[in-house]
Design a protein around this motif. Structure first.
Motif, PDB file in Angstrom:
ATOM      1  N   GLY A 132       0.603  -1.099  -0.015  1.00 16.77           N
ATOM      2  CA  GLY A 132      -0.565  -0.494  -0.316  1.00 16.77           C
ATOM      3  C   GLY A 132       1.027   1.391  -0.020  1.00 16.77           C
ATOM      4  O   GLY A 132       1.863   1.548  -0.186  1.00 16.77           O
ATOM      5  N   HIS A 133       0.215   2.014  -0.185  1.00 16.16           N
ATOM      6  CA  HIS A 133       1.427   3.788  -0.428  1.00 16.16           C
ATOM      7  C   HIS A 133       0.934   4.658   0.646  1.00 16.16           C
ATOM      8  O   HIS A 133      -1.223   4.465   1.395  1.00 16.16           O
ATOM      9  N   HIS A 134       0.869   5.290   0.449  1.00 13.90           N
ATOM     10  CA  HIS A 134       0.769   6.796   1.558  1.00 13.90           C
ATOM     11  C   HIS A 134      -1.013   7.018   1.002  1.00 13.90           C
ATOM     12  O   HIS A 134      -1.132   7.531   2.120  1.00 13.90           O
ATOM     13  N   VAL A 135      -0.726   7.467  -0.260  1.00 16.84           N
ATOM     14  CA  VAL A 135      -2.215   7.857  -0.284  1.00 16.84           C
ATOM     15  C   VAL A 135      -3.088   7.003   0.101  1.00 16.84           C
ATOM     16  O   VAL A 135      -4.604   7.270   0.012  1.00 16.84           O
ATOM     17  N   HIS A 136      -3.164   6.231   0.486  1.00 11.77           N
ATOM     18  CA  HIS A 136      -4.173   4.988   0.802  1.00 11.77           C
ATOM     19  C   HIS A 136      -4.461   5.314   2.288  1.00 11.77           C
ATOM     20  O   HIS A 136      -5.470   5.057   2.984  1.00 11.77           O
ATOM     21  N   LEU A 137      -4.028   6.093   2.947  1.00 10.16           N
ATOM     22  CA  LEU A 137      -3.814   7.031   4.519  1.00 10.16           C
ATOM     23  C   LEU A 137      -5.928   7.394   4.026  1.00 10.16           C
ATOM     24  O   LEU A 137      -6.593   7.852   4.900  1.00 10.16           O
ATOM     25  N   ASN A 138      -5.914   7.760   2.860  1.00 12.09           N
ATOM     26  CA  ASN A 138      -7.477   8.595   2.510  1.00 12.09           C
ATOM     27  C   ASN A 138      -8.033   6.992   1.731  1.00 12.09           C
ATOM     28  O   ASN A 138      -7.365   6.125   1.304  1.00 12.09           O
ATOM     29  N   PRO A 139      -9.814   7.792   1.776  1.00 10.88           N
ATOM     30  CA  PRO A 139     -10.484   6.599   1.104  1.00 10.88           C
ATOM     31  C   PRO A 139      -9.843   6.954  -1.021  1.00 10.88           C
ATOM     32  O   PRO A 139      -9.563   7.179  -0.969  1.00 10.88           O
ATOM     33  N   PRO A 140      -9.857   5.013  -0.950  1.00  9.67           N
ATOM     34  CA  PRO A 140      -9.157   5.046  -2.484  1.00  9.67           C
ATOM     35  C   PRO A 140     -10.282   5.573  -3.768  1.00  9.67           C
ATOM     36  O   PRO A 140     -11.745   6.194  -3.270  1.00  9.67           O
ATOM     37  N   GLY A 141      -9.084   5.739  -4.015  1.00  9.35           N
ATOM     38  CA  GLY A 141      -9.875   6.812  -5.553  1.00  9.35           C
ATOM     39  C   GLY A 141      -9.390   6.154  -7.029  1.00  9.35           C
ATOM     40  O   GLY A 141      -8.959   4.483  -6.223  1.00  9.35           O
ATOM     41  N   PRO A 142      -9.683   6.706  -8.234  1.00  4.42           N
ATOM     42  CA  PRO A 142      -9.555   5.558  -9.151  1.00  4.42           C
ATOM     43  C   PRO A 142      -8.638   4.800  -9.634  1.00  4.42           C
ATOM     44  O   PRO A 142      -8.683   3.389  -9.775  1.00  4.42           O
ATOM     45  N   ALA A 143      -7.166   5.243  -8.617  1.00  4.34           N
ATOM     46  CA  ALA A 143      -6.013   4.367  -8.806  1.00  4.34           C
ATOM     47  C   ALA A 143      -6.517   2.502  -7.837  1.00  4.34           C
ATOM     48  O   ALA A 143      -5.425   2.001  -7.705  1.00  4.34           O
TER      49      ALA A 143
ATOM     50  N   ALA B 168     -13.610  -1.665   3.679  1.00  5.98           N
ATOM     51  CA  ALA B 168     -14.320  -1.584   5.186  1.00  5.98           C
ATOM     52  C   ALA B 168     -13.517  -1.214   6.286  1.00  5.98           C
ATOM     53  O   ALA B 168     -13.599  -1.453   7.061  1.00  5.98           O
ATOM     54  N   ALA B 169     -12.276  -2.569   6.112  1.00  4.96           N
ATOM     55  CA  ALA B 169     -11.603  -3.184   7.105  1.00  4.96           C
ATOM     56  C   ALA B 169     -10.560  -1.715   7.485  1.00  4.96           C
ATOM     57  O   ALA B 169     -10.329  -1.590   8.653  1.00  4.96           O
ATOM     58  N   LEU B 170     -10.632  -0.842   6.376  1.00  2.00           N
ATOM     59  CA  LEU B 170      -9.683   0.961   6.984  1.00  2.00           C
ATOM     60  C   LEU B 170     -10.585   1.493   7.151  1.00  2.00           C
ATOM     61  O   LEU B 170      -9.882   2.988   7.325  1.00  2.00           O
ATOM     62  N   ALA B 171     -12.259   1.036   7.131  1.00  2.00           N
ATOM     63  CA  ALA B 171     -12.982   2.666   7.462  1.00  2.00           C
ATOM     64  C   ALA B 171     -12.815   3.076   9.038  1.00  2.00           C
ATOM     65  O   ALA B 171     -12.965   4.323   8.942  1.00  2.00           O
ATOM     66  N   GLY B 172     -12.668   2.663   9.332  1.00  2.00           N
ATOM     67  CA  GLY B 172     -12.601   2.689  11.248  1.00  2.00           C
ATOM     68  C   GLY B 172     -10.943   4.176  11.091  1.00  2.00           C
ATOM     69  O   GLY B 172     -11.511   4.790  11.480  1.00  2.00           O
ATOM     70  N   GLN B 173      -9.887   3.243  10.888  1.00  2.00           N
ATOM     71  CA  GLN B 173      -9.260   4.017  10.900  1.00  2.00           C
ATOM     72  C   GLN B 173      -9.155   6.108   9.559  1.00  2.00           C
ATOM     73  O   GLN B 173      -7.990   6.496  10.367  1.00  2.00           O
ATOM     74  N   ARG B 174      -9.517   5.141   8.698  1.00  2.00           N
ATOM     75  CA  ARG B 174      -9.307   7.167   8.112  1.00  2.00           C
ATOM     76  C   ARG B 174     -10.624   7.764   9.054  1.00  2.00           C
ATOM     77  O   ARG B 174     -11.139   8.990   8.532  1.00  2.00           O
ATOM     78  N   ALA B 175     -11.692   6.882   9.335  1.00  2.00           N
ATOM     79  CA  ALA B 175     -12.507   7.683  10.114  1.00  2.00           C
ATOM     80  C   ALA B 175     -11.912   8.546  11.219  1.00  2.00           C
ATOM     81  O   ALA B 175     -12.536   9.497  11.883  1.00  2.00           O
ATOM     82  N   CYS B 176     -10.649   7.829  11.844  1.00  2.00           N
ATOM     83  CA  CYS B 176      -9.568   9.222  13.007  1.00  2.00           C
ATOM     84  C   CYS B 176      -9.318   9.978  13.050  1.00  2.00           C
ATOM     85  O   CYS B 176      -9.243  10.187  11.819  1.00  2.00           O
TER      86      CYS B 176
END
Length: 374
Positions: A189-200, A217-225
């Protein structure tokens, strides 16, 4: 035997989180020197040392204060301390600026992507990495390592890896799966994935070499923090890496910027060395290609000795500074990073005085800065 010495550069939220974790986690004896401007290093070491005393851990913290010009001081600090390893947690650009002080500058980063800050993140890393190599110290860069570490490799500056970013993703997946460690888990994964995924696309995970479903779905909680609070996890994961490198012990994890590669990969640390731990069926070339695709989504790609801003980043930069040559707003040689950094610092100073939201489109998915050094 004398305990290993690690030099931590910086005293912001990430450096503080790493030191707090080093103070309280189980691990071998360790000496930590914190180098930062002014009295901030003193305060950080006092707090971390108190935590270590309460935890009963044999780790000692000592401040090394510098003058206001940290960049100029770094070579002498590293040479004088001669540490076993160096962890850089300081750069010219805080990832929290948009939250604390929004301006036309942070709006520019929102439109162009965080990758536009690469020269600002890389400047101190080049200086610190070269000084670490001259002192025979291993070097870990925490400042946007997904893109900075490939730049360091292009400049022949040795770097082991970074911390954070994919390590935070892997920690969240480990927690969600209820795993005691990451031996069965592999994450690309990449730094950009600290945000919800885009077209990439989304980050990739495997459990026992089987692809993981439901990563978003598994990362949604982290991304909402709240983003700054995530440094508590990044600091813990980073401390585990530092302990493993300092002691020569074994650790399976996922890390960004491994040996100058773009993005993040599953790795094994053993005997102070890092090796890729990719899942069966995924070649190193395929993993790098995926991370370069994600790098473009984050606004910048480093390859063949050149830094190339993505089209959105180049357009935002050209709009903000029409006087810059077209080539500079699109790509430049890695060796010119200090020059481009200086020009970006001048542009930032001007845009910081302007209100947020100059002409241009709304902020894109990379507009929210991700966890990193402050």
């Amino acid at each position: 035997m004398t305990a290993p010495t690690v030099l931590v550069i910086g005293s912001g939220s990430l450096a503080s989180a790493v030191c707090a974790a080093l103070a309280t986690a189980s691990g071998p004896p360790l000496r930590v020197v914190v180098a930062a401007r002014g009295e901030s290093a003193v305060h950080l070491c006092r707090l971390a040392g108190t935590r270590a005393a309460l935890a009963g851990r044999a780790v000692r913290f000592r401040p090394r204060t510098t003058g206001p010009d940290l960049r100029a001081a770094l070579p002498e600090v590293i040479r004088g301390e001669a540490p076993d390893g160096v962890l850089l947690c300081a750069s010219h650009q805080s990832p929290w600026e948009r939250r604390a002080e929004p301006s036309a500058w942070t709006a520019l980063l929102g439109r162009g992507g965080f990758g536009l800050t690469l020269p600002l993140q890389a400047d101190l890393a080049v200086v610190a990495g070269r000084a670490a190599a001259a002192s025979g110290s291993w070097f870990v860069n925490a400042c946007f390592p997904d893109a900075v570490n490939p730049l360091l490799a292009a400049l022949r500056v040795p770097v082991l890896c970074g911390i954070g970013n994919v390590a935070l993703l892997a920690a969240s997946l480990q927690s969600g799966l209820g795993l005691p460690d990451q031996r069965r888990l592999r994450v690309v994964g990449h730094h950009v994935h600290l945000n919800p995924p885009g077209p990439a696309g989304e980050a990739l995970g495997w459990l026992d070499d089987e692809p993981l479903d439901g990563v978003t779905a598994a990362l949604a909680g982290q991304r909402a923090c709240d983003r700054p609070s995530l440094n508590q996890v990044t600091g813990q994961a980073g401390a585990m890496v530092i302990d493993a490198l300092a002691s020569g012990s074994e650790l399976d994890t996922s890390l960004p910027g491994v040996a100058g590669l773009p993005g993040g990969y599953p790795v094994r640390i053993s005997g102070g060395r890092l090796t890729l731990r990719l899942p069966t069926g995924l070649s190193p070339e395929e993993a790098v290609a995926a991370n370069q695709r994600w790098s473009r989504a984050d606004g910048v790609v480093v390859g063949n000795g050149r830094v190339r801003f993505a089209p959105a980043a180049a357009a935002a930069l050209a709009e903000a500074e029409p006087g810059w040559e077209t080539e500079e707003t699109e790509e430049f040689e890695a060796a010119r990073t200090p020059e481009v950094c200086a020009r970006l610092l001048t542009l930032r100073e001007r845009l910081r005085r302007a209100p947020e939201g100059p002409p241009g489109g709304p902020e894109g998915p990379s507009g929210v800065p991700a966890a990193g050094p402050a």
